[in-house]
Design an enzyme around this catalytic site. Structure first.
Site, PDB file in Angstrom:
ATOM      1  N   SER A  16       0.915  -1.012  -0.152  1.00 51.31           N
ATOM      2  CA  SER A  16       0.094  -0.259   0.233  1.00 51.31           C
ATOM      3  C   SER A  16       0.286   1.966   0.127  1.00 51.31           C
ATOM      4  CB  SER A  16      -0.989  -0.072   1.201  1.00 51.31           C
ATOM      5  OG  SER A  16      -2.411  -1.122   0.797  1.00 51.31           O
ATOM      6  N   THR A  60      -5.883  -3.672   6.735  1.00 52.39           N
ATOM      7  CA  THR A  60      -5.756  -5.097   6.622  1.00 52.39           C
ATOM      8  C   THR A  60      -5.674  -5.948   8.129  1.00 52.39           C
ATOM      9  OG1 THR A  60      -5.174  -6.221   4.735  1.00 52.39           O
ATOM     10  CG2 THR A  60      -3.181  -4.841   6.414  1.00 52.39           C
ATOM     11  N   LYS A  64     -10.120  -5.146  10.450  1.00 47.98           N
ATOM     12  CA  LYS A  64     -11.082  -4.678   9.987  1.00 47.98           C
ATOM     13  C   LYS A  64     -12.836  -4.309  11.104  1.00 47.98           C
ATOM     14  CE  LYS A  64      -9.659  -5.621   4.984  1.00 47.98           C
ATOM     15  NZ  LYS A  64      -9.468  -6.326   3.385  1.00 47.98           N
ATOM     16  N   ALA A 129     -14.324 -11.495   3.156  1.00 50.10           N
ATOM     17  CA  ALA A 129     -13.983 -10.727   1.844  1.00 50.10           C
ATOM     18  C   ALA A 129     -15.254 -11.113   0.735  1.00 50.10           C
ATOM     19  CB  ALA A 129     -12.732 -11.574   0.999  1.00 50.10           C
ATOM     20  N   ARG A 150     -17.409 -23.705   2.366  1.00 50.38           N
ATOM     21  CA  ARG A 150     -16.693 -25.481   2.062  1.00 50.38           C
ATOM     22  C   ARG A 150     -17.837 -25.673   3.169  1.00 50.38           C
ATOM     23  NH1 ARG A 150     -11.101 -26.002   4.888  1.00 50.38           N
ATOM     24  NH2 ARG A 150     -11.687 -24.138   6.564  1.00 50.38           N
ATOM     25  N   HIS A 152     -21.499 -24.860   3.980  1.00 46.56           N
ATOM     26  CA  HIS A 152     -22.100 -24.391   4.319  1.00 46.56           C
ATOM     27  C   HIS A 152     -23.419 -23.572   4.366  1.00 46.56           C
ATOM     28  CE1 HIS A 152     -25.722 -24.303   0.578  1.00 46.56           C
ATOM     29  NE2 HIS A 152     -25.791 -25.450   2.012  1.00 46.56           N
ATOM     30  N   LYS A 154     -22.542 -21.443   6.179  1.00 48.55           N
ATOM     31  CA  LYS A 154     -22.033 -20.198   6.581  1.00 48.55           C
ATOM     32  C   LYS A 154     -22.730 -19.367   5.540  1.00 48.55           C
ATOM     33  CE  LYS A 154     -17.808 -20.877   9.341  1.00 48.55           C
ATOM     34  NZ  LYS A 154     -16.413 -20.060   8.493  1.00 48.55           N
ATOM     35  N   TYR A 214      -3.146 -12.523  -4.770  1.00 49.55           N
ATOM     36  CA  TYR A 214      -2.330 -13.045  -6.215  1.00 49.55           C
ATOM     37  C   TYR A 214      -1.025 -13.170  -5.038  1.00 49.55           C
ATOM     38  CZ  TYR A 214      -1.463  -8.668  -2.785  1.00 49.55           C
ATOM     39  OH  TYR A 214      -1.241  -7.729  -1.513  1.00 49.55           O
ATOM     40  N   GLY A 235      -6.148 -10.885  -7.603  1.00 51.80           N
ATOM     41  CA  GLY A 235      -6.367 -10.090  -6.927  1.00 51.80           C
ATOM     42  C   GLY A 235      -5.847  -8.447  -6.946  1.00 51.80           C
TER      43      GLY A 235
HETATM   44  P1  NDP Z   1     -11.913 -15.770   5.811  1.00 49.87           P
HETATM   45  O1  NDP Z   1     -10.813 -16.145   6.955  1.00 49.87           O
HETATM   46  O2  NDP Z   1     -12.706 -14.447   6.999  1.00 49.87           O
HETATM   47  O3  NDP Z   1     -12.684 -16.549   5.372  1.00 49.87           O
HETATM   48  C1  NDP Z   1     -11.572 -18.259   4.621  1.00 49.87           C
HETATM   49  C2  NDP Z   1     -12.440 -18.169   3.936  1.00 49.87           C
HETATM   50  O4  NDP Z   1     -11.870 -19.795   2.588  1.00 49.87           O
HETATM   51  C3  NDP Z   1     -13.878 -19.280   4.774  1.00 49.87           C
HETATM   52  O5  NDP Z   1     -14.224 -18.991   3.570  1.00 49.87           O
HETATM   53  C4  NDP Z   1     -12.865 -20.038   4.122  1.00 49.87           C
HETATM   54  O6  NDP Z   1     -14.293 -21.149   4.794  1.00 49.87           O
HETATM   55  C5  NDP Z   1     -12.878 -20.913   3.478  1.00 49.87           C
HETATM   56  N1  NDP Z   1     -11.338 -21.751   3.037  1.00 49.87           N
HETATM   57  C6  NDP Z   1      -9.943 -21.686   3.457  1.00 49.87           C
HETATM   58  N2  NDP Z   1      -9.362 -22.624   3.703  1.00 49.87           N
HETATM   59  C7  NDP Z   1     -10.601 -23.623   2.717  1.00 49.87           C
HETATM   60  C8  NDP Z   1      -9.771 -24.490   1.862  1.00 49.87           C
HETATM   61  N3  NDP Z   1      -8.962 -25.691   1.801  1.00 49.87           N
HETATM   62  N4  NDP Z   1     -10.552 -24.816   1.204  1.00 49.87           N
HETATM   63  C9  NDP Z   1     -11.861 -24.583   0.658  1.00 49.87           C
HETATM   64  N5  NDP Z   1     -12.219 -23.104   1.551  1.00 49.87           N
HETATM   65  C10 NDP Z   1     -11.126 -22.557   1.779  1.00 49.87           C
HETATM   66  O7  NDP Z   1     -10.639 -14.500   5.220  1.00 49.87           O
HETATM   67  P2  NDP Z   1     -10.949 -13.630   4.196  1.00 49.87           P
HETATM   68  O8  NDP Z   1     -12.506 -14.041   3.171  1.00 49.87           O
HETATM   69  O9  NDP Z   1     -10.907 -12.484   4.810  1.00 49.87           O
HETATM   70  O10 NDP Z   1     -10.436 -13.712   2.951  1.00 49.87           O
HETATM   71  C11 NDP Z   1      -9.891 -14.416   1.895  1.00 49.87           C
HETATM   72  C12 NDP Z   1      -9.409 -13.844   0.515  1.00 49.87           C
HETATM   73  O11 NDP Z   1      -9.640 -12.704   0.392  1.00 49.87           O
HETATM   74  C13 NDP Z   1      -7.934 -14.059   1.247  1.00 49.87           C
HETATM   75  O12 NDP Z   1      -6.742 -14.852   0.540  1.00 49.87           O
HETATM   76  C14 NDP Z   1      -7.198 -12.382   1.264  1.00 49.87           C
HETATM   77  O13 NDP Z   1      -6.167 -12.266   0.837  1.00 49.87           O
HETATM   78  C15 NDP Z   1      -8.012 -12.060   0.066  1.00 49.87           C
HETATM   79  N6  NDP Z   1      -8.385 -10.849   0.391  1.00 49.87           N
HETATM   80  C16 NDP Z   1      -8.071  -9.647  -1.113  1.00 49.87           C
HETATM   81  C17 NDP Z   1      -7.781  -8.593  -1.662  1.00 49.87           C
HETATM   82  C18 NDP Z   1      -7.710  -7.453  -2.448  1.00 49.87           C
HETATM   83  O14 NDP Z   1      -7.732  -6.892  -2.121  1.00 49.87           O
HETATM   84  N7  NDP Z   1      -7.028  -8.001  -3.835  1.00 49.87           N
HETATM   85  C19 NDP Z   1      -8.683  -7.480  -0.172  1.00 49.87           C
HETATM   86  C20 NDP Z   1      -9.441  -8.692   0.437  1.00 49.87           C
HETATM   87  C21 NDP Z   1      -9.205 -10.310   0.941  1.00 49.87           C
HETATM   88  P3  NDP Z   1     -14.590 -22.227   6.091  1.00 49.87           P
HETATM   89  O15 NDP Z   1     -16.229 -21.453   6.129  1.00 49.87           O
HETATM   90  O16 NDP Z   1     -15.229 -23.813   5.508  1.00 49.87           O
HETATM   91  O17 NDP Z   1     -13.706 -22.178   7.224  1.00 49.87           O
END
Ligand code: NDP
Length: 268
Positions: A16, A60, A64, A129, A150, A152, A154, A214, A235
């Site tokens: 950033s 970040t 958040k 996200a 994964r 469901h 949620k 990314y 991303g």
């Molecule tokens: P969270 O921890 O809130 O959520 C993680 C999610 O990933 C859940 O839905 C979880 O499922 C799922 N998950 C994790 N591991 C696996 C797996 N092995 N197989 C299937 N599903 C899986 O994370 P965030 O939502 O905050 O972030 C998610 C991604 O988005 C990150 O990689 C982050 O870097 C990216 N991001 C990118 C941004 C950008 O500007 N490019 C901005 C914001 C985020 P379950 O509910 O079953 O645990």
């Protein structure tokens, strides 16, 4: 001189400061933008200290939701996303915005030439996200937004929460049958370098497969999608476009982003 920061933990990896310095140079704006290691368990202490003289901060992981509670006033996007990535000092009041969703939509539409109006969108993941991008995608008049996760339950909760604002429904990951126009990986699976167990049928020749993550190399999700004949994107553009929206909130001007995306990609 105005002071800005990105607050996270860890924070050393953040791009950033480079992105905002590149934007500021476009308008000859003199600013200081630093990386600030947030105090886990006491985000408010870090933010209070910064805003003694700071004008704006990006927030970040993992802060958040703390930033949402810290803000005095929230934008509609921040309220519905349940998260804040942009804090702004405005006459003694701290305003909280969420520019992640707009960043994703701008990247998909402007940089990847894929208009979302009338499109069938699949979002994989139901964490922060995913939550943050549903409303901005719905605003573009997407035909449908399917959420598969994964865990469901949620996905069901998220679809229910947004049903009033978006054409959102939940589907079990293993039983996805349609081919989608846009498939967005909003999970953290790519961070761990693991592939998600997805049916190949979700990808068609016209599909854009977008990973919010990314890296220097295509992620496992991008490799899987590409092997099934789709166009893929990561991303990085979302990162730069969300920063551009924050920059506009703070400085009232919207920067050119394409050259910045290219420059930052060379640094990965
Ligand atoms: P969270 O921890 O809130 O959520 C993680 C999610 O990933 C859940 O839905 C979880 O499922 C799922 N998950 C994790 N591991 C696996 C797996 N092995 N197989 C299937 N599903 C899986 O994370 P965030 O939502 O905050 O972030 C998610 C991604 O988005 C990150 O990689 C982050 O870097 C990216 N991001 C990118 C941004 C950008 O500007 N490019 C901005 C914001 C985020 P379950 O509910 O079953 O645990």
């Amino acid at each position: 001189m105005k002071y800005f920061a990105v607050i996270g933990n860890p924070i050393t990896h953040s791009k950033s400061p480079d992105i905002h310095a590149a934007f500021a140079a476009q308008f000859d704006i003199d600013l200081s933008y630093i990386k600030l290691l947030g105090n886990t368990g006491d985000f408010a202490a870090t933010a209070d200290n910064f805003f003694e003289r700071g004008t704006g901060a990006n927030v970040t992981l993992p802060f958040k939701e703390d930033a949402l509670r810290f803000a005095d006033k929230l934008s509609e996007d921040a309220k519905l996303a349940g998260a804040v990535n942009t804090l702004s000092w405005q006459n003694g009041i701290i305003k909280g915005d969420n520019t992640d969703g707009v960043g994703l939509v701008t990247d998909i539409q402007r940089n990847h030439g894929c208009e979302l109006a009338g499109k069938k969108v699949l979002i994989i993941g139901a964490g922060g996200a995913a939550r943050g991008v549903i409303l901005p995608i719905a605003r573009q008049q997407a035909a449908s937004i399917t959420i598969a996760n994964r865990t469901h339950t949620k996905a069901l909760d998220l679809a229910k929460q947004f049903a009033e604002f978006a054409p959102a429904t939940a589907a079990e990951m293993a039983s996805l049958q349609l081919t989608y126009d846009v498939v967005i990986n909003a999970t953290s699976a790519s961070l761990a370098g693991v592939e998600i167990n997805l049916p190949k049928s979700i990808f068609g020749e016209q599909t854009l497969a977008y990973d919010m993550m990314y890296a220097h190399e295509p992620t496992p999700f991008m490799q899987f999608a590409r092997a099934n004949g789709t166009t893929v994107a990561d991303g990085l553009g979302m990162l730069v476009e969300q920063a551009a929206k924050s920059f506009e909130i703070w400085h009232g001007v919207f920067p050119e982003t394409r050259g910045v995306i290219t420059d930052i990609r060379h640094q990965l």
